[in-house]
Design an enzyme around this catalytic site. Structure first.
Site, PDB file in Angstrom:
ATOM      1  N   GLY A 248       0.613  -1.311  -0.190  1.00 37.44           N
ATOM      2  CA  GLY A 248      -0.053  -0.108  -0.043  1.00 37.44           C
ATOM      3  C   GLY A 248       0.833   1.238   0.013  1.00 37.44           C
ATOM      4  O   GLY A 248       2.044   1.151   0.710  1.00 37.44           O
TER       5      GLY A 248
ATOM      6  N   GLY B  44       6.405  -3.066   3.433  1.00 33.78           N
ATOM      7  CA  GLY B  44       6.033  -3.413   4.669  1.00 33.78           C
ATOM      8  C   GLY B  44       6.573  -4.894   4.928  1.00 33.78           C
ATOM      9  O   GLY B  44       7.139  -5.337   4.035  1.00 33.78           O
TER      10      GLY B  44
ATOM     11  N   THR C 274       5.198   1.958   6.145  1.00 30.28           N
ATOM     12  CA  THR C 274       3.566   1.545   6.123  1.00 30.28           C
ATOM     13  C   THR C 274       3.057   2.450   7.225  1.00 30.28           C
ATOM     14  O   THR C 274       3.861   2.868   8.413  1.00 30.28           O
ATOM     15  CB  THR C 274       3.468   0.221   6.714  1.00 30.28           C
ATOM     16  OG1 THR C 274       2.205  -0.182   7.539  1.00 30.28           O
ATOM     17  CG2 THR C 274       4.390  -0.099   7.961  1.00 30.28           C
ATOM     18  N   ILE C 275       1.954   2.824   6.875  1.00 30.33           N
ATOM     19  CA  ILE C 275       1.163   3.818   7.834  1.00 30.33           C
ATOM     20  C   ILE C 275       0.825   3.238   9.206  1.00 30.33           C
ATOM     21  O   ILE C 275       0.656   3.563  10.169  1.00 30.33           O
ATOM     22  CB  ILE C 275       0.014   4.433   7.145  1.00 30.33           C
ATOM     23  CG1 ILE C 275      -1.097   3.128   6.906  1.00 30.33           C
ATOM     24  CG2 ILE C 275       0.236   5.181   6.058  1.00 30.33           C
ATOM     25  CD1 ILE C 275      -2.534   3.845   6.758  1.00 30.33           C
ATOM     26  N   ASP C 276       0.896   1.772   8.849  1.00 28.63           N
ATOM     27  CA  ASP C 276       0.209   0.821  10.237  1.00 28.63           C
ATOM     28  C   ASP C 276       1.514   0.748  11.198  1.00 28.63           C
ATOM     29  O   ASP C 276       1.073   0.479  12.555  1.00 28.63           O
ATOM     30  CB  ASP C 276       0.091  -0.496   9.666  1.00 28.63           C
ATOM     31  CG  ASP C 276      -0.872  -0.675   8.579  1.00 28.63           C
ATOM     32  OD1 ASP C 276      -1.592   0.134   8.438  1.00 28.63           O
ATOM     33  OD2 ASP C 276      -0.753  -1.485   7.665  1.00 28.63           O
TER      34      ASP C 276
ATOM     35  N   MET D 170      -7.378   3.288  10.007  1.00 23.16           N
ATOM     36  CA  MET D 170      -6.636   2.317   9.545  1.00 23.16           C
ATOM     37  C   MET D 170      -5.709   1.648  10.603  1.00 23.16           C
ATOM     38  O   MET D 170      -5.578   2.325  11.655  1.00 23.16           O
ATOM     39  CB  MET D 170      -5.875   2.501   8.122  1.00 23.16           C
ATOM     40  CG  MET D 170      -6.957   2.494   6.861  1.00 23.16           C
ATOM     41  SD  MET D 170      -5.799   2.815   5.425  1.00 23.16           S
ATOM     42  CE  MET D 170      -7.318   2.322   4.261  1.00 23.16           C
TER      43      MET D 170
ATOM     44  N   GLN E  85      -5.937   8.675   4.841  1.00 20.44           N
ATOM     45  CA  GLN E  85      -4.580   8.627   5.790  1.00 20.44           C
ATOM     46  C   GLN E  85      -3.241   8.238   4.849  1.00 20.44           C
ATOM     47  O   GLN E  85      -2.292   8.414   5.598  1.00 20.44           O
ATOM     48  CB  GLN E  85      -4.745   7.589   6.672  1.00 20.44           C
ATOM     49  CG  GLN E  85      -5.908   7.840   7.854  1.00 20.44           C
ATOM     50  CD  GLN E  85      -6.401   6.479   8.331  1.00 20.44           C
ATOM     51  OE1 GLN E  85      -6.144   6.272   9.539  1.00 20.44           O
ATOM     52  NE2 GLN E  85      -7.499   6.138   7.718  1.00 20.44           N
ATOM     53  N   ARG E  86      -3.398   7.796   3.823  1.00 23.89           N
ATOM     54  CA  ARG E  86      -2.353   7.452   2.911  1.00 23.89           C
ATOM     55  C   ARG E  86      -1.799   8.521   2.057  1.00 23.89           C
ATOM     56  O   ARG E  86      -0.685   8.325   1.517  1.00 23.89           O
ATOM     57  CB  ARG E  86      -2.683   6.059   2.104  1.00 23.89           C
ATOM     58  CG  ARG E  86      -2.971   5.105   3.261  1.00 23.89           C
ATOM     59  CD  ARG E  86      -2.123   3.565   2.505  1.00 23.89           C
ATOM     60  NE  ARG E  86      -2.544   3.432   1.368  1.00 23.89           N
ATOM     61  CZ  ARG E  86      -3.056   1.948   0.772  1.00 23.89           C
ATOM     62  NH1 ARG E  86      -3.765   1.269   1.760  1.00 23.89           N
ATOM     63  NH2 ARG E  86      -3.457   2.143  -0.402  1.00 23.89           N
TER      64      ARG E  86
END
Ligand code: F6P
Length: 360
Positions: A14, A116, A140-142, A184, A286-287
């Site tokens: 992503g 990621g 990664t935004i995560d 997310m 958010q991305r």
């Protein structure tokens, strides 16, 4: 690794803010410090799968204005594992050999893979199969790669979620409503926890901590008794139902994606309290967009360090952020540590210390 070299770079998985900033840093370092050539591979490994190869030569003037540009100029994908690539009528086939060959057709001396944990596992397998010299950069935004304190894209995502809470705050107070923000983060609650504290949420729900609707309704009622007739709730997308079911929606290629926990909570909170409830699903906002200064800094540091690793001949390593420094670690070590929110960690203690309800 001396002399004129040709390195490849690709973005995989992503997208997130800061990918172009890291591409820019790699190109600057590789060309200005080492006089190497940099080949951009388009759409992750798919650029090496197709013929003719889908690639572009990258030079400094071309990337100079990319620092603040969202997305990735190379394109990316989070579908289509090359070892089980979708083929006709729902079947899959192994396309790894074509990708491996593409690297050699280009005459690459090394590859920088930005991704990621899932992408890194695939790239490492390809590297081992094809004798590639691979160096990784985490994005990664995560922020769920346990080995690194920060991944590119996380800070921007937290900024966006925090801004959303700031905005929801005013409309929540105006209408005396319960506002639920679904963010997310895949199986980790990092975005929810960080944005929740920074954005003044009253309730933060993350997959790492169990919750009950009753406890949330109590919190809403406590606030009402104190004359605070609104409530801000932030929930991570992977929070399960009270009975432990994941809330997912079906996506293409049979891949499940999280989504819907916000509405699930809203229905139950409305039934369990007298509160009027609304849901905002922040999603891919958010991305996108302009990377934060912190994401640009991390992208710059990671880009420079990754090129230097190639110069040192230190392959099968990924750059990470640890104790204010860039530290390289073996990719295998990095992908074997999934990083969730520590329920006993500083942020959780801080949230509890502020009286934020974590659902339990
Ligand atoms: O891993 C990044 C991420 O944005 C997750 O937070 C989210 O669950 C997922 O990707 C969404 O994937 P897609 O872009 O395929 O909808």
């Amino acid at each position: 690794m001396g002399g004129q070299k040709r390195i490849g770079i690709l973005t995989s998985g992503g997208d997130c803010a800061g990918l172009n900033a890291v591409i820019r840093a790699v190109v600057h370092r590789a060309i200005s410090a080492y006089d190497w050539e940099v080949v951009g591979i388009c759409k992750a490994t798919q650029g090496l799968m197709q013929r003719p190869l889908d690639v572009m030569m990258l030079d400094i003037p071309q990337v100079d204005s990319l620092l603040m540009v969202g997305g990735t100029v190379l394109g990316t994908t989070n579908k289509g594992d090359p070892f089980a690539f979708p083929a006709s009528e729902g079947t899959v086939c192994d396309r790894s050999a074509e990708i491996v060959e593409g690297y050699h057709e280009l005459g690459l001396d090394a590859m920088i893979g930005i991704g990621g944990d899932g992408s890194m596992a695939i790239l490492r397998r390809l590297a081992q199969q094809g004798g590639w010299n691979l160096v990784g950069i985490p994005k990664t935004i995560d922020n769920d790669l346990g080995i690194t304190e920060r991944s590119i894209g996380f800070d921007t995502a937290v900024n966006i979620a925090t801004e959303a809470l700031d905005r929801l705050h005013f409309t929540a107070t105006s209408h005396s409503r319960v506002m639920i923000l679904e963010v997310m983060g895949r199986d980790a609650g990092h975005i929810a926890m960080s944005a929740g504290i920074a954005g003044g949420a009253d309730v933060i729900l993350i997959p790492e901590i169990p919750y009950s609707i009753e406890r949330i309704c109590e919190k809403i009622q406590q606030r009402q008794v104190r004359g605070q007739n609104f409530c801000l709730i932030v929930v991570a997308e992977s929070v399960k139902t009270e009975t432990g079911e994941p809330v997912t929606k079906l996506e293409c290629l049979g891949q499940k994606r999280y989504g819907g926990i916000g509405q699930y909570l809203a229905d139950r909170i409305s039934a369990g309290s007298n509160a009027e409830t609304r849901v905002t699903v922040l999603g891919h906002v958010q991305r996108g967009g302009v990377p934060s200064p912190l994401d640009r800094l991390i992208a710059a540091a990671f880009g420079v360090a990754a090129v230097d690793l190639i110069a040192e001949g230190k392959f099968d390593h990924i750059v990470t952020w640890q104790n204010r420094q860039v530290v390289s670690v073996p990719i295998l070590e990095a992908i074997s540590q999934y990083g969730t929110v520590d329920p006993d960690g500083t942020l959780v203690k801080t949230a509890r210390g502020l009286g934020i309800c974590l659902g339990s």
